[in-house]
Design an enzyme around this catalytic site. Sequence first.
Site, PDB file in Angstrom:
ATOM      1  N   TYR A 170       0.874  -1.171  -0.015  1.00  0.00           N
ATOM      2  CA  TYR A 170      -0.158  -0.012   0.132  1.00  0.00           C
ATOM      3  C   TYR A 170       0.751   1.352  -0.017  1.00  0.00           C
ATOM      4  O   TYR A 170       1.971   1.167   0.235  1.00  0.00           O
ATOM      5  CB  TYR A 170      -0.916   0.063   1.127  1.00  0.00           C
ATOM      6  CG  TYR A 170      -2.180   1.157   1.119  1.00  0.00           C
ATOM      7  CD1 TYR A 170      -2.883   1.108  -0.005  1.00  0.00           C
ATOM      8  CD2 TYR A 170      -2.496   1.682   2.187  1.00  0.00           C
ATOM      9  CE1 TYR A 170      -4.155   1.641  -0.094  1.00  0.00           C
ATOM     10  CE2 TYR A 170      -3.181   2.914   2.165  1.00  0.00           C
ATOM     11  CZ  TYR A 170      -4.204   2.617   1.167  1.00  0.00           C
ATOM     12  OH  TYR A 170      -5.398   3.540   0.984  1.00  0.00           O
ATOM     13  N   ASN A 179     -15.351   3.683   0.943  1.00  0.00           N
ATOM     14  CA  ASN A 179     -15.802   3.581  -0.362  1.00  0.00           C
ATOM     15  C   ASN A 179     -16.809   4.680  -1.017  1.00  0.00           C
ATOM     16  O   ASN A 179     -16.935   5.086  -2.067  1.00  0.00           O
ATOM     17  CB  ASN A 179     -16.668   2.199  -0.431  1.00  0.00           C
ATOM     18  CG  ASN A 179     -15.590   1.144  -0.441  1.00  0.00           C
ATOM     19  OD1 ASN A 179     -14.443   1.082  -0.760  1.00  0.00           O
ATOM     20  ND2 ASN A 179     -15.877   0.226   0.679  1.00  0.00           N
ATOM     21  N   ASN A 225     -19.203  -4.090  -9.710  1.00  0.00           N
ATOM     22  CA  ASN A 225     -19.774  -4.562  -8.695  1.00  0.00           C
ATOM     23  C   ASN A 225     -18.970  -4.345  -7.462  1.00  0.00           C
ATOM     24  O   ASN A 225     -19.554  -5.164  -6.182  1.00  0.00           O
ATOM     25  CB  ASN A 225     -19.944  -6.166  -9.053  1.00  0.00           C
ATOM     26  CG  ASN A 225     -20.667  -6.804  -7.903  1.00  0.00           C
ATOM     27  OD1 ASN A 225     -21.790  -6.162  -7.664  1.00  0.00           O
ATOM     28  ND2 ASN A 225     -20.440  -8.028  -7.776  1.00  0.00           N
ATOM     29  N   VAL A 266     -17.324   0.406  -4.098  1.00  0.00           N
ATOM     30  CA  VAL A 266     -17.099   1.718  -4.669  1.00  0.00           C
ATOM     31  C   VAL A 266     -17.887   1.858  -5.983  1.00  0.00           C
ATOM     32  O   VAL A 266     -18.604   2.792  -6.111  1.00  0.00           O
ATOM     33  CB  VAL A 266     -15.632   2.247  -5.067  1.00  0.00           C
ATOM     34  CG1 VAL A 266     -15.550   3.395  -5.783  1.00  0.00           C
ATOM     35  CG2 VAL A 266     -14.823   2.163  -3.823  1.00  0.00           C
ATOM     36  N   TYR A 308      -7.870   4.331  -9.663  1.00  0.00           N
ATOM     37  CA  TYR A 308      -7.893   4.347  -8.063  1.00  0.00           C
ATOM     38  C   TYR A 308      -7.589   3.032  -7.524  1.00  0.00           C
ATOM     39  O   TYR A 308      -7.640   2.745  -6.352  1.00  0.00           O
ATOM     40  CB  TYR A 308      -9.379   5.132  -7.505  1.00  0.00           C
ATOM     41  CG  TYR A 308     -10.315   4.079  -7.604  1.00  0.00           C
ATOM     42  CD1 TYR A 308     -10.767   3.487  -6.974  1.00  0.00           C
ATOM     43  CD2 TYR A 308     -11.236   4.074  -9.041  1.00  0.00           C
ATOM     44  CE1 TYR A 308     -11.946   2.795  -6.981  1.00  0.00           C
ATOM     45  CE2 TYR A 308     -12.285   3.485  -9.185  1.00  0.00           C
ATOM     46  CZ  TYR A 308     -12.770   2.847  -7.976  1.00  0.00           C
ATOM     47  OH  TYR A 308     -13.884   1.957  -8.271  1.00  0.00           O
ATOM     48  N   MET A 311      -6.884  -4.048  -8.964  1.00  0.00           N
ATOM     49  CA  MET A 311      -7.558  -5.486  -8.296  1.00  0.00           C
ATOM     50  C   MET A 311      -6.692  -6.363  -9.193  1.00  0.00           C
ATOM     51  O   MET A 311      -6.587  -7.559  -8.740  1.00  0.00           O
ATOM     52  CB  MET A 311      -8.835  -5.462  -8.443  1.00  0.00           C
ATOM     53  CG  MET A 311      -9.580  -4.481  -7.101  1.00  0.00           C
ATOM     54  SD  MET A 311     -11.272  -4.999  -6.693  1.00  0.00           S
ATOM     55  CE  MET A 311     -11.798  -4.159  -8.155  1.00  0.00           C
ATOM     56  N   LYS A 334     -19.276  -7.303   1.600  1.00  0.00           N
ATOM     57  CA  LYS A 334     -18.118  -7.168   2.532  1.00  0.00           C
ATOM     58  C   LYS A 334     -18.274  -7.944   3.608  1.00  0.00           C
ATOM     59  O   LYS A 334     -19.353  -8.366   4.242  1.00  0.00           O
ATOM     60  CB  LYS A 334     -18.484  -5.600   3.010  1.00  0.00           C
ATOM     61  CG  LYS A 334     -17.960  -4.449   2.001  1.00  0.00           C
ATOM     62  CD  LYS A 334     -16.376  -4.426   1.895  1.00  0.00           C
ATOM     63  CE  LYS A 334     -15.949  -3.086   1.262  1.00  0.00           C
ATOM     64  NZ  LYS A 334     -14.663  -3.065   0.963  1.00  0.00           N
TER      65      LYS A 334
END
Length: 327
Positions: A52, A126, A152, A155, A239, A242, A322
């Site tokens: 990160y 998000n 999906n 965000v 942003y 993934m 989540k």
Amino acid sequence: MKTLQLRAFGKPTTAPELIESEAPEPGPGQLLVALEAAPINPSDLLLIRGHYGHRPALPATLGSEGVGRIVAVGAGGDPARIGERVMIVPTLKHATWQDQIAIDEDDAIVVDPAADVLQLAMLGVNPMTADLLLRSFVDLAPGAWVAQTGGNSAVGRAVITLAGLAGYRTLNVVRRPEVAAELLELGADAVVVSGPDLGEQVQKALGDERISLLLDATAGDVVAELAPRLVHGGTLVSYGGMSGAPVVVRPGDLIFRDLHVRGFWQKGWLDTAPREEVIAIYTRLAALVTEGVLRVPIAATYPLEKYQDALVHATQPDRVGKVLFTW
């Protein structure tokens, strides 16, 4: 007090450890908050891996956002605030995967105590990211097309809702066709599935119209399929990554069509934005959560003691919704 701690960067499912620690004491200008719920975000998993943009000094406590109740105030604080429910602004100064945290008063946003606590716990990262992506880069006209990869994702779902409220249309790329109906019901104007015929699907959805803003959460070749449909001089905002692949844009689109590639990191924005603006945006978004307008599917909740199960669940690629810690 139980705290999830990271001693060395590594696999999210094995690197963290649960320890017993002393309960913090709030200092002047601080609040002691007992956590009620805190989500596991992709950025948390990246931080554990050491990939990160923010690398904390180790050992480090974990968790970027959450919601809880004020149980004590520091010297000079107002005792009447005890009992208030607050969300923690995700500045990464305060870790939320622990029973209690002492936070600065400016990093606590009062929220409706009657609202869904799980949805409030996910307000910090998000929905704010979605709101800023839509408002910070392009002056969008009513009816403009906003395209996004990761349609999906949490965000992505917030983008669909907020864009609809603002009068924009969304073209959403997903990996699995079975989620299309749910996103259309949420308010998406078009849903396409990544694959060899993506360009044909996009052509069918847009016709002769063009995309005014392209929001990318995945990176990879899918971006190269969408970039040619941007308006001349259009903007692509990255942003997330993934897929683990680079953002792919063909040179011809950059050179001959003057496309602009921008990056967005919410922490960078929070570190520099006036606190009054931060509070105003969170207050507006919290009202939408209270009204049930902004919602994210919940895959599961876990107590902190079952953190390994929670992290395994959160890293499953086909997970829907989540994963949160709850107290």
